[in-house]
Design an enzyme around this catalytic site. Structure first.
Site, PDB file in Angstrom:
ATOM      1  N   SER A  70       4.713  -7.016 -17.468  1.00  0.00           N
ATOM      2  CA  SER A  70       5.472  -7.579 -16.340  1.00  0.00           C
ATOM      3  C   SER A  70       5.831  -9.044 -16.540  1.00  0.00           C
ATOM      4  O   SER A  70       4.975  -9.858 -16.870  1.00  0.00           O
ATOM      5  CB  SER A  70       4.656  -7.446 -15.056  1.00  0.00           C
ATOM      6  OG  SER A  70       4.401  -6.098 -14.808  1.00  0.00           O
ATOM      7  N   CYS A 129      -0.932  -0.901 -10.243  1.00  0.00           N
ATOM      8  CA  CYS A 129      -0.203   0.379 -10.245  1.00  0.00           C
ATOM      9  C   CYS A 129       0.359   0.702 -11.626  1.00  0.00           C
ATOM     10  O   CYS A 129       0.757   1.827 -11.879  1.00  0.00           O
ATOM     11  CB  CYS A 129       0.895   0.356  -9.198  1.00  0.00           C
ATOM     12  SG  CYS A 129       1.859  -1.127  -9.286  1.00  0.00           S
ATOM     13  N   GLU A 162      -4.237   8.747  -9.423  1.00  0.00           N
ATOM     14  CA  GLU A 162      -4.244   7.339  -9.807  1.00  0.00           C
ATOM     15  C   GLU A 162      -5.675   6.828  -9.647  1.00  0.00           C
ATOM     16  O   GLU A 162      -6.246   6.902  -8.558  1.00  0.00           O
ATOM     17  CB  GLU A 162      -3.280   6.550  -8.903  1.00  0.00           C
ATOM     18  CG  GLU A 162      -3.096   5.133  -9.355  1.00  0.00           C
ATOM     19  CD  GLU A 162      -2.073   4.379  -8.505  1.00  0.00           C
ATOM     20  OE1 GLU A 162      -1.950   4.680  -7.303  1.00  0.00           O
ATOM     21  OE2 GLU A 162      -1.405   3.489  -9.048  1.00  0.00           O
ATOM     22  N   GLY A 219       2.724  -0.338  -2.295  1.00  0.00           N
ATOM     23  CA  GLY A 219       1.422   0.197  -1.898  1.00  0.00           C
ATOM     24  C   GLY A 219       1.306   1.647  -2.311  1.00  0.00           C
ATOM     25  O   GLY A 219       1.962   2.094  -3.266  1.00  0.00           O
ATOM     26  N   SER A 220       0.517   2.390  -1.561  1.00  0.00           N
ATOM     27  CA  SER A 220       0.243   3.781  -1.952  1.00  0.00           C
ATOM     28  C   SER A 220       1.460   4.675  -1.697  1.00  0.00           C
ATOM     29  O   SER A 220       2.278   4.411  -0.805  1.00  0.00           O
ATOM     30  CB  SER A 220      -0.951   4.308  -1.157  1.00  0.00           C
ATOM     31  OG  SER A 220      -0.636   4.319   0.220  1.00  0.00           O
ATOM     32  N   ALA A 222      -1.418  -7.469   3.065  1.00  0.00           N
ATOM     33  CA  ALA A 222      -2.580  -6.584   3.187  1.00  0.00           C
ATOM     34  C   ALA A 222      -3.667  -7.290   3.988  1.00  0.00           C
ATOM     35  O   ALA A 222      -3.827  -8.514   3.903  1.00  0.00           O
ATOM     36  CB  ALA A 222      -3.097  -6.213   1.803  1.00  0.00           C
ATOM     37  N   LYS A 276       4.269  -8.330   6.379  1.00  0.00           N
ATOM     38  CA  LYS A 276       2.865  -8.064   6.699  1.00  0.00           C
ATOM     39  C   LYS A 276       2.076  -7.985   5.390  1.00  0.00           C
ATOM     40  O   LYS A 276       2.275  -7.055   4.609  1.00  0.00           O
ATOM     41  CB  LYS A 276       2.709  -6.742   7.452  1.00  0.00           C
ATOM     42  CG  LYS A 276       1.288  -6.577   7.991  1.00  0.00           C
ATOM     43  CD  LYS A 276       0.929  -5.141   8.299  1.00  0.00           C
ATOM     44  CE  LYS A 276       0.356  -4.397   7.130  1.00  0.00           C
ATOM     45  NZ  LYS A 276      -0.876  -4.962   6.532  1.00  0.00           N
ATOM     46  N   ARG A 324       7.925 -11.926  -5.166  1.00  0.00           N
ATOM     47  CA  ARG A 324       8.880 -10.995  -5.787  1.00  0.00           C
ATOM     48  C   ARG A 324       9.842 -10.418  -4.746  1.00  0.00           C
ATOM     49  O   ARG A 324      11.007 -10.174  -5.041  1.00  0.00           O
ATOM     50  CB  ARG A 324       8.071  -9.875  -6.458  1.00  0.00           C
ATOM     51  CG  ARG A 324       8.893  -8.904  -7.232  1.00  0.00           C
ATOM     52  CD  ARG A 324       8.069  -8.231  -8.293  1.00  0.00           C
ATOM     53  NE  ARG A 324       7.408  -7.034  -7.798  1.00  0.00           N
ATOM     54  CZ  ARG A 324       6.674  -6.226  -8.580  1.00  0.00           C
ATOM     55  NH1 ARG A 324       6.482  -6.524  -9.844  1.00  0.00           N
ATOM     56  NH2 ARG A 324       6.112  -5.164  -8.090  1.00  0.00           N
ATOM     57  N   GLY A 343       3.977   4.861   1.545  1.00  0.00           N
ATOM     58  CA  GLY A 343       5.398   4.680   1.213  1.00  0.00           C
ATOM     59  C   GLY A 343       6.260   5.803   1.779  1.00  0.00           C
ATOM     60  O   GLY A 343       7.333   5.566   2.347  1.00  0.00           O
TER      61      GLY A 343
HETATM   62  P1  ADP Z   1      -4.348   0.633  -0.375  1.00  0.00           P
HETATM   63  O1  ADP Z   1      -5.033   1.920  -0.068  1.00  0.00           O
HETATM   64  O2  ADP Z   1      -4.426   0.248  -1.783  1.00  0.00           O
HETATM   65  O3  ADP Z   1      -4.742  -0.485   0.541  1.00  0.00           O
HETATM   66  P2  ADP Z   1      -1.998   1.114   1.163  1.00  0.00           P
HETATM   67  O4  ADP Z   1      -0.712   1.738   0.833  1.00  0.00           O
HETATM   68  O5  ADP Z   1      -2.848   1.835   2.146  1.00  0.00           O
HETATM   69  O6  ADP Z   1      -2.783   0.898  -0.189  1.00  0.00           O
HETATM   70  O7  ADP Z   1      -1.783  -0.367   1.686  1.00  0.00           O
HETATM   71  C1  ADP Z   1      -0.731  -1.213   1.236  1.00  0.00           C
HETATM   72  C2  ADP Z   1      -0.209  -1.977   2.413  1.00  0.00           C
HETATM   73  O8  ADP Z   1       0.249  -1.032   3.396  1.00  0.00           O
HETATM   74  C3  ADP Z   1      -1.227  -2.855   3.131  1.00  0.00           C
HETATM   75  O9  ADP Z   1      -0.564  -4.025   3.587  1.00  0.00           O
HETATM   76  C4  ADP Z   1      -1.664  -1.992   4.313  1.00  0.00           C
HETATM   77  O10 ADP Z   1      -2.124  -2.720   5.432  1.00  0.00           O
HETATM   78  C5  ADP Z   1      -0.339  -1.326   4.652  1.00  0.00           C
HETATM   79  N1  ADP Z   1      -0.482  -0.066   5.408  1.00  0.00           N
HETATM   80  C6  ADP Z   1      -1.465   0.838   5.338  1.00  0.00           C
HETATM   81  N2  ADP Z   1      -1.210   1.877   6.180  1.00  0.00           N
HETATM   82  C7  ADP Z   1      -0.024   1.611   6.791  1.00  0.00           C
HETATM   83  C8  ADP Z   1       0.792   2.276   7.754  1.00  0.00           C
HETATM   84  N3  ADP Z   1       0.428   3.448   8.264  1.00  0.00           N
HETATM   85  N4  ADP Z   1       1.946   1.701   8.138  1.00  0.00           N
HETATM   86  C9  ADP Z   1       2.307   0.517   7.621  1.00  0.00           C
HETATM   87  N5  ADP Z   1       1.594  -0.171   6.704  1.00  0.00           N
HETATM   88  C10 ADP Z   1       0.435   0.355   6.292  1.00  0.00           C
END
Ligand code: ADP
Length: 520
Positions: A482, A326, A422, A270-271, A216, A214, A199, A275
């Site tokens: 979606s 989400c 959430e 992500g979270s 997860a 990058k 996407r 974000g």
């Molecule tokens: P979850 O808790 O569901 O894993 P996150 O937002 O923590 O959600 O993770 C989503 C993505 O963000 C993953 O690829 C994770 O590795 C990355 N991530 C987590 N913490 C950070 C950070 N501080 N900076 C950049 N990327 C991050």
């Protein structure tokens, strides 16, 4: 619609192959279709930079674990700021030539990539299930959805158009060009290890941008499989780069991307917490940012609703991916006149049709949660709700390992954690309401605004509520929404920008006004 069908709606090289416990569950499954590669051939121990399989400069690696059985699938490079910086430089160099390609040239390559994804769908699904846990049918749905973005952007890239504005001065012509924004950084989550990549990267590459992504830490193999197929499709070296890192290194990889002056766009899913952090980091270089963050989706069942259809919709919206999306229904509001009927029918479907187990078993509809921490959070949500007066109608307990029973809670109130936060797990908390005004107020009383759902057969109410819900996505008499062609994104703290459809490619384009003067 049968339950599996609802959930399914989503719903070569020099690299080192790793032969590990990953292959064992695969051996019990049907062999790959003719022409497709076995899933195990996508498991490797390298990341992907400049069209080549790359180790971390530190030599460090981290393990990837199957959440269904705790077994190690393999190890991938634990890259850091140095490796990320290298990938950015490579992407920047590749951008200089990629931006000069024609839309048609990019379209042909994207189409080939989409075809390869489609040809390998069964094996990519097995790989995805093994590292993420979702049932095979849903994993297949995700690969179809993910490949759909590549197909869509192969088409959309030919429709990127500027325009010519009426001039006020005869000797001038006023033109608007749309051009690729540049190197695009991306960070993706584990719950859609394939589709969140296509996407974003599909749109960027279609627009003429290059990518440093990058994935997860839980799900790097689906990302690397996409690199493998992109290479096979002929996407040039440096256009798509994937930097793998452990959770420990995620922050430095992210910061390097966000603060690099060579990166001009950042897209994150992500979270909300992470974000916001990345948005702050991107301020230092004033990057264009897209964010797709957490939701707290209301799912409203009005008194005129078809209750059976609403139950089916709620099952899809709540329990798909074991509740780990989400856009999953987070708060289910049911009108007091049909509350008991709805609860009874929903509990009957959960007990009859939902089966918890290893996603690789075709009978499973509810795979494991991603890890132990996720299970502990869901347990805490149930305990919190029960301590404040909620009743467990079904489920409510962990089933060992990372498995949790699909759970229905009644008597849920807005002060409970499962209504405020959430959930990201298989808890359906059902809240009673009396009036439309009350429920729309409650639905909007959150800082999130990603998805909202409601069931009604009152046409005026359908228009009123669809317009009044404060969210980027609204499902009316539908629980799973979606598709690659529609804009996906949130209001309020759920995000910035849109992905998918013709809106998705705009995120990777800059607008240029050209004033052409001195004309006779
Ligand atoms: P979850 O808790 O569901 O894993 P996150 O937002 O923590 O959600 O993770 C989503 C993505 O963000 C993953 O690829 C994770 O590795 C990355 N991530 C987590 N913490 C950070 C950070 N501080 N900076 C950049 N990327 C991050």
């Amino acid at each position: 619609m049968p339950i599996l069908a609802i959930l399914r709606v989503f719903s070569s090289t020099s690299r080192h192959r790793v032969f590990s416990s990953f292959q064992k569950p695969m051996d019990n499954l049907a062999p790959p279709k003719p022409g497709a590669r076995p899933a195990s051939s996508f498991v490797c121990d390298k990341a992907f930079i400049n069209g080549e399989w790359a180790a971390a400069s530190s030599g460090k690696t981290f393990e990837v674990v199957n959440p269904a059985n705790g077994k190690v699938i393999g190890s991938v490079p634990d890259m850091d700021a140095t490796d990320t910086d290298r990938a950015i430089k490579v992407a920047y160099k590749a951008f200089q030539s990629w931006k000069e390609t024609t839309a048609k040239e990019r379209s042909i390559l994207l189409r080939k990539w989409a075809n390869l994804v489609s040809e390998n769908i069964d094996e990519l699904a097995k790989l995805l299930t093994s590292e993420m846990g979702k049932p095979l049918a849903e994993a297949k749905g995700e690969i179809t959805y993910g490949g759909g973005f590549l197909e869509l952007f192969a088409e959309e890239c030919k429709r990127v158009e500027g325009n010519i504005i009426q001039t006020h001065i005869k000797s001038r012509r006023l033109l608007v060009l749309k051009q690729p924004i540049g190197v695009s950084g991306m960070i993706t989550p584990w719950n859609f290890p394939n589709a969140m990549i296509t996407r974003k990267a599909g749109a960027a590459i279609a627009a003429g941008c290059t990518v440093v992504l990058k994935p997860a830490e839980d799900t790097p193999y689906s990302a690397l499989a996409l690199c493998d197929l992109a290479k096979e499709a002929g996407i040039p070296a440096g256009v798509l780069n994937v930097v793998t890192s452990s959770r420990n290194n995620a922050a430095q990889v992210g910061k390097t991307i966000c603060e690099s002056p060579l990166v001009t766009k950042m897209s994150f899913t992500g979270s909300t917490f992470v974000g916001k952090l990345l948005l702050q980091q991107c301020a230092s270089t004033v990057k264009k940012v897209s964010l797709e963050l957490g939701g707290n989706a209301p799912f409203i069942v009005f008194e005129s609703a078809d209750v059976d259809a609403a139950v089916q919709g709620a099952i899809g919206a709540k329990f798909r991916c074991s509740g780990q999306t989400c856009v999953c229904a987070n708060r289910i509001f049911v009108h007091e006149s049909i509350y008991d009927e709805f609860v009874k029918k929903m509990a009957a479907v959960v007990e009859k049709d939902l089966k918890v187990g290893d996603g690789i078993d075709p009978a499973t509809t509810q795979g494991p949660l991603i890890n132990k921490k996720a299970v502990e959070k869901i347990e805490a949500h149930v305990q919190d709700a029960v301590s404040k007066g909620a009743k467990v109608v079904c489920g409510g307990k962990s089933k060992g390992g990372n498995f949790f029973e699909p759970t229905i809670l009644t008597g849920v109130t807005n002060d409970m954690r499962c209504a405020k936060e959430e959930i990201f797990g298989p808890i359906a908390g059902i809240i009673r309401f009396k009036t439309e005004e009350e429920v729309v107020g409650l639905a909007n009383a959150t800082t999130s605004g990603l998805a909202g759902y409601f069931y009604s057969r009152d046409l005026s109410q359908i228009w009123r509520v669809a317009e009044r819900l404060e969210s980027g996505i609204v499902g009316v008499n539908e629980g799973v929404l979606s598709v690659p062609d529609a804009p996906f994104g949130g209001w309020k703290e759920s995000g910035l920008g849109r992905e998918g459809g013709r809106y998705g490619i705009e995120e990777y384009l800059e607008i240029k006004y050209v004033c052409m003067g001195g004309l006779q």
